[in-house]
Write a protein that holds these residues in place. Structure first.
Motif, PDB file in Angstrom:
ATOM      1  N   PHE A  18       0.837  -1.195   0.000  1.00  0.00           N
ATOM      2  CA  PHE A  18       0.000   0.000   0.000  1.00  0.00           C
ATOM      3  C   PHE A  18       0.871   1.244   0.000  1.00  0.00           C
ATOM      4  O   PHE A  18       1.852   1.328   0.726  1.00  0.00           O
ATOM      5  CB  PHE A  18      -0.859   0.072   1.265  1.00  0.00           C
ATOM      6  CG  PHE A  18      -2.072  -0.808   1.290  1.00  0.00           C
ATOM      7  CD1 PHE A  18      -2.511  -1.507   0.179  1.00  0.00           C
ATOM      8  CD2 PHE A  18      -2.801  -0.924   2.457  1.00  0.00           C
ATOM      9  CE1 PHE A  18      -3.635  -2.309   0.232  1.00  0.00           C
ATOM     10  CE2 PHE A  18      -3.935  -1.713   2.521  1.00  0.00           C
ATOM     11  CZ  PHE A  18      -4.347  -2.404   1.407  1.00  0.00           C
ATOM     12  N   SER A  19       0.440   2.224  -0.780  1.00  0.00           N
ATOM     13  CA  SER A  19       1.017   3.554  -0.652  1.00  0.00           C
ATOM     14  C   SER A  19       0.351   4.201   0.565  1.00  0.00           C
ATOM     15  O   SER A  19      -0.632   3.678   1.109  1.00  0.00           O
ATOM     16  CB  SER A  19       0.714   4.384  -1.904  1.00  0.00           C
ATOM     17  OG  SER A  19      -0.684   4.641  -1.990  1.00  0.00           O
ATOM     18  N   ASN A  20       0.848   5.339   0.992  1.00  0.00           N
ATOM     19  CA  ASN A  20       0.220   6.038   2.117  1.00  0.00           C
ATOM     20  C   ASN A  20      -1.233   6.389   1.804  1.00  0.00           C
ATOM     21  O   ASN A  20      -2.113   6.252   2.656  1.00  0.00           O
ATOM     22  CB  ASN A  20       1.001   7.297   2.473  1.00  0.00           C
ATOM     23  CG  ASN A  20       2.311   6.985   3.158  1.00  0.00           C
ATOM     24  OD1 ASN A  20       2.577   5.851   3.541  1.00  0.00           O
ATOM     25  ND2 ASN A  20       3.141   8.000   3.306  1.00  0.00           N
ATOM     26  N   ASP A  21      -1.496   6.848   0.582  1.00  0.00           N
ATOM     27  CA  ASP A  21      -2.862   7.209   0.194  1.00  0.00           C
ATOM     28  C   ASP A  21      -3.773   5.990   0.192  1.00  0.00           C
ATOM     29  O   ASP A  21      -4.906   6.057   0.674  1.00  0.00           O
ATOM     30  CB  ASP A  21      -2.883   7.873  -1.178  1.00  0.00           C
ATOM     31  CG  ASP A  21      -2.310   9.286  -1.157  1.00  0.00           C
ATOM     32  OD1 ASP A  21      -2.223   9.875  -0.053  1.00  0.00           O
ATOM     33  OD2 ASP A  21      -1.944   9.792  -2.228  1.00  0.00           O
ATOM     34  N   THR A  22      -3.294   4.883  -0.352  1.00  0.00           N
ATOM     35  CA  THR A  22      -4.099   3.662  -0.381  1.00  0.00           C
ATOM     36  C   THR A  22      -4.353   3.156   1.030  1.00  0.00           C
ATOM     37  O   THR A  22      -5.459   2.738   1.362  1.00  0.00           O
ATOM     38  CB  THR A  22      -3.409   2.571  -1.221  1.00  0.00           C
ATOM     39  OG1 THR A  22      -3.233   3.066  -2.552  1.00  0.00           O
ATOM     40  CG2 THR A  22      -4.219   1.292  -1.262  1.00  0.00           C
ATOM     41  N   ALA A  23      -3.333   3.219   1.883  1.00  0.00           N
ATOM     42  CA  ALA A  23      -3.491   2.787   3.277  1.00  0.00           C
ATOM     43  C   ALA A  23      -4.551   3.633   3.980  1.00  0.00           C
ATOM     44  O   ALA A  23      -5.379   3.094   4.718  1.00  0.00           O
ATOM     45  CB  ALA A  23      -2.163   2.875   4.017  1.00  0.00           C
ATOM     46  N   THR A  25      -7.103   5.256   2.603  1.00  0.00           N
ATOM     47  CA  THR A  25      -8.406   4.919   2.036  1.00  0.00           C
ATOM     48  C   THR A  25      -8.902   3.578   2.555  1.00  0.00           C
ATOM     49  O   THR A  25     -10.061   3.444   2.972  1.00  0.00           O
ATOM     50  CB  THR A  25      -8.321   4.891   0.491  1.00  0.00           C
ATOM     51  OG1 THR A  25      -7.923   6.187   0.040  1.00  0.00           O
ATOM     52  CG2 THR A  25      -9.642   4.514  -0.133  1.00  0.00           C
ATOM     53  N   GLU A  26      -8.040   2.571   2.533  1.00  0.00           N
ATOM     54  CA  GLU A  26      -8.421   1.230   2.989  1.00  0.00           C
ATOM     55  C   GLU A  26      -8.724   1.205   4.485  1.00  0.00           C
ATOM     56  O   GLU A  26      -9.638   0.503   4.928  1.00  0.00           O
ATOM     57  CB  GLU A  26      -7.314   0.229   2.662  1.00  0.00           C
ATOM     58  CG  GLU A  26      -7.159  -0.048   1.178  1.00  0.00           C
ATOM     59  CD  GLU A  26      -8.294  -0.870   0.598  1.00  0.00           C
ATOM     60  OE1 GLU A  26      -8.834  -1.742   1.303  1.00  0.00           O
ATOM     61  OE2 GLU A  26      -8.650  -0.633  -0.564  1.00  0.00           O
TER      62      GLU A  26
END
Length: 83
Positions: A18-23, A25-26
């Protein structure tokens, strides 16, 4: 709007890929789904927490195998038979 800061070990993000943004969001989605499942947030409130429309949130619940509507045994017993 309030902002929360969450420390996440780098190895956790790497293992999840995960990127920081994906983390972010998830994590918001996972928290929203769990709080909804526990009855702490309505579907609408949980959708707002997750940052998605309610219909998308309900679809995510199904994708993760979380019941969209929960009925008690009494509610089920009072229902007319299907068909």
């Amino acid at each position: 709007m309030s902002q929360l800061i969450l420390d996440v070990p780098d190895e956790t993000l790497r293992s999840l890929r995960f990127s920081n943004d994906t983390a972010a969001t998830e994590t918001r989605l996972a928290a929203a789904m769990k709080l909804n499942e526990l009855g702490r947030l309505s579907a609408g409130g949980a959708a707002r927490l997750a940052g998605v429309p309610r219909t998308v949130f309900l679809s995510c619940l199904a994708d993760y195998g979380i019941a969209t509507f929960v009925l008690s045994e009494d509610e089920i017993a009072g229902q007319a038979p299907l068909g």
